[in-house]
Design an enzyme around this catalytic site. Structure first.
Site, PDB file in Angstrom:
ATOM      1  N   ASP A   1      -9.822  -8.556  -0.937  1.00  0.00           N
ATOM      2  CA  ASP A   1      -8.673  -7.877  -0.068  1.00  0.00           C
ATOM      3  C   ASP A   1      -8.699  -6.000  -0.253  1.00  0.00           C
ATOM      4  O   ASP A   1      -8.416  -5.430  -0.012  1.00  0.00           O
ATOM      5  CB  ASP A   1      -7.328  -8.297   0.094  1.00  0.00           C
TER       6      ASP A   1
ATOM      7  N   ASN B   1       1.006  -1.255  -0.011  1.00  0.00           N
ATOM      8  CA  ASN B   1      -0.193   0.292   0.091  1.00  0.00           C
ATOM      9  C   ASN B   1       0.761   1.735  -0.007  1.00  0.00           C
ATOM     10  O   ASN B   1       2.497   1.651   0.033  1.00  0.00           O
ATOM     11  CB  ASN B   1      -1.205   0.218   1.529  1.00  0.00           C
TER      12      ASN B   1
END
Ligand code: COA
Length: 359
Positions: free
Chosen positions: A234, A25
């Site tokens: 996810d 991320n």
């Protein structure tokens, strides 16, 4: 990925891969979905290899179930993920694979266990995907290990009877009530108070993505790899969590997932996520994968899989932060919140008992 497996031991596999920016991320934490995909790939290789060690049609091992998976420590960009997968039980037509993921800091040599997962595969013939092949039995190191495996097999079989029923009941959320700016519909800069677009409501963070299933998503028989689906799930769950708390968020765990239906190349998948529950420092998100075949249209839309993901919000030093309480509206959302609370309490009790057992 690099691979090593000891000769004469087709039941084990070890792979490793450097974690790159595309795996993480924006603050450098490796996505839970990336880890799930690596685990599933290793499991698929080891079980497909094993199931083809007998005469007859070739087959590909299809992911049928992943047991509840916890993310024990974070993994970061620049670390090396070591994934090991081993066949630990075989029933007549299914294979249990246990996988471990260890993150290695290649600057210091420090290693930490980040995941343990148990997956079940079912061998589908390459000639006729609907035909399930028998699995060659493995040799166990002791009768006790075989007996423990048999118990795990019986337990999951009993548990999935109830989730088979549940998959027909799963209802996708209605479209997100917050219109996007720049898409032809004017949007107020601050969501309207009191409406379902109010911040921290279910409708505010609800998110979805649409993906066309291409060849790179598929196994040799043109059906989607379970790892690809889990990665998309996810991703959506992460967007819901980030919209709710606007901080760095990470996957803490994923409840057991059953893959009841295959997804064929050329289908459009719509992955939808909505928050169902918040505790002081965790968020539960339900994710539903709806499939629309583009060629075999007569098959109609169907729900291929659904699961609950738990996310945690982290501060700059990776410590858990409190999360805003989910504002639930109406009977349906209240019921989901109560059910989420029950799952949260049950999981917490199990975690504490496990911790005590290990001390
Ligand atoms: N978890 C674990 N094992 C499962 C399972 C599940 N969810 N579903 C079926 N099995 C096992 C059964 O235990 C049985 O083995 P056994 O005879 O040794 O007990 C074997 O599979 C066949 O069971 P059956 O009920 O006849 O199979 P099915 O008709 O339900 O088909 C699948 C099973 C897995 C082939 C089918 O559900 C399927 O195609 N699922 C999608 C697989 C996939 O595409 N995965 C990736 C999705 S993105």
């Amino acid at each position: 990925m690099s691979e090593s497996s000891s000769p004469g031991a087709p039941c084990c596999l070890q792979v490793c891969r450097l974690m790159r920016p595309e795996d993480t991320n924006i603050v450098g934490n490796v996505h839970g979905g990336t880890i799930l995909k690596m685990i599933e790939e290793a499991g698929c290789i080891v079980s497909t290899r094993h199931c083809n060690t007998q005469d007859g049609d070739h087959c590909v091992a299809a992911l049928a179930r992943v047991e509840k998976t916890e993310f024990l420590s974070p993994m970061f960009i620049g670390e090396v993920a070591h994934v090991s997968a081993e066949i630990t039980y075989t029933s007549q037509r299914s294979v249990e694979v246990q996988a471990h993921v260890v993150a290695e800091n290649i600057l210091t040599g420090a290693k930490k266990l980040t995941n343990k997962a148990a997956l079940w595969y079912v061998p589908c013939s390459l000639k006729n995907v609907e035909e399930i092949k028998d699995v060659p039995p493995i040799t166990y190191a002791s009768p006790e290990l075989e007996e423990e495996g048999r118990k795990r097999y019986e337990t999951q079989k009993a548990l999935r009877q109830s989730s088979n029923e549940r998959s027909d009941e799963v209802v996708a959320p209605p479209p997100n009530p917050v219109p996007l700016s720049g898409c032809g519909t004017p949007r107020s800069p601050v969501p309207l108070a009191g409406s379902s677009a109010e911040k921290h409501t279910v409708g505010f963070s609800q998110s979805s993505l649409i993906h066309l299933v291409g060849p790179s998503d598929c196994t040799m028989n043109d059906f989607v790899h379970g790892g690809v689906t889990m990665k998309l799930m996810d991703e959506v769950a992460g967007i819901v969590a980030a919209r709710h708390c606007n901080t760095n968020i990470v996957t803490a765990c994923v409840d057991a997932i059953n893959f009841h239906r295959k997804i064929k190349k050329g289908s459009v998948v719509k992955v939808q996520g909505r928050m169902t529950f918040t505790s002081n420092r965790s968020m539960e998100i339900e994710v539903i994968v709806e499939v629309e075949p583009l060629v075999e249209v007569d098959k109609g839309k169907y729900c291929a899989v659904s699961a609950f993901f738990t996310f945690i919000s982290l501060d700059k030093k990776n410590r858990p932060l409190p999360v805003p309480l989910l504002k639930v509206e109406g009977e349906d959302e209240e019921r989901r919140f109560r059910e989420g609370n029950a799952r949260y309490l049950h999981n917490k009790e199990k975690r504490l008992a496990e911790r005590e057992r290990q001390q």
